[in-house]
Design an enzyme around this catalytic site. Sequence first.
Site, mmCIF file in Angstrom:
data_model
loop_
_atom_site.group_PDB
_atom_site.id
_atom_site.type_symbol
_atom_site.label_atom_id
_atom_site.label_comp_id
_atom_site.label_asym_id
_atom_site.label_seq_id
_atom_site.Cartn_x
_atom_site.Cartn_y
_atom_site.Cartn_z
ATOM 1 N N ALA A 160 0.829 -1.210 0.000
ATOM 2 C CA ALA A 160 0.000 0.000 0.000
ATOM 3 C C ALA A 160 0.861 1.257 0.000
ATOM 4 O O ALA A 160 0.574 2.233 -0.707
ATOM 5 C CB ALA A 160 -0.935 -0.004 1.205
ATOM 6 N N TYR A 161 1.923 1.230 0.792
ATOM 7 C CA TYR A 161 2.805 2.394 0.879
ATOM 8 C C TYR A 161 3.480 2.658 -0.459
ATOM 9 O O TYR A 161 3.510 3.794 -0.949
ATOM 10 C CB TYR A 161 3.843 2.160 1.969
ATOM 11 N N CYS A 162 4.024 1.595 -1.076
ATOM 12 C CA CYS A 162 4.677 1.756 -2.375
ATOM 13 C C CYS A 162 3.691 2.259 -3.424
ATOM 14 O O CYS A 162 4.035 3.108 -4.256
ATOM 15 C CB CYS A 162 5.289 0.437 -2.832
#
Length: 237
Positions: free
Chosen positions: A151-153
């Site tokens: 999700a962060y990437c």
Amino acid sequence: MQAKVVVVVGASGGIGSALTPKLAASGARLVLAARDHCKLTNLAETLNCSQQQIFSVPCDITDPQQVDTLMEKAVTQFGQIDALVNAAGAGVMKPYSNLEAADLEAMLNVNLKGSFYTCQAAAQLMQDQKSGHICNIVGILGKHSMPMAAAYCASKYAVVGFSKCMAEELKRFGVKFTLFYFGGVNSPFWDNVQLKVDRKKMLTPETAADAIFYALSADAQAVPMEINIQPESHLFF
């Protein structure tokens, strides 16, 4: 940087709070933005600047109306915006199979939408004044993937995409972009991340702040488009 107007979003965070003293000492006029009013007040007091040099605006960048108000107040206070530093961010690190809809929504709201709203609002003003510099702190996970960071990437790769598109559209107006791909920075970002990391081996916020200050104070004709700094213990190539 003397008398330049710099809006620092996420000013009370690790990188933001390391950058602001350097900018203040250089004579820049600062607009400090963050969600926590108390942290902003404390930061402004530590800088020991006059009201003519520093201005604090509590702002939730996930709300485009608050972002527009931030930029309007900056212009009302100082007349223009010479640079924007996007230092705000949030992180959720867990296996992709454990990610919930709320996790993805949080990453997209803060890291992607929040950054886009601030860039969009600042860029409109910079386009009219035919100059400006936008600095987006992407992090190395906007360029390289890592387990537990789906999700962060996703949110950070998206920031790179819109930043490069905006840079192409705005270069004829004298607006330049710098993307910062820092490796792990030992900041409060990691306080609530459930991932085993050795923070002693990370970059310091001061190292990151020095790189941002370098980009902001570069010659007007120079465009440091990307700066990649990683800790020696954890390199991506």
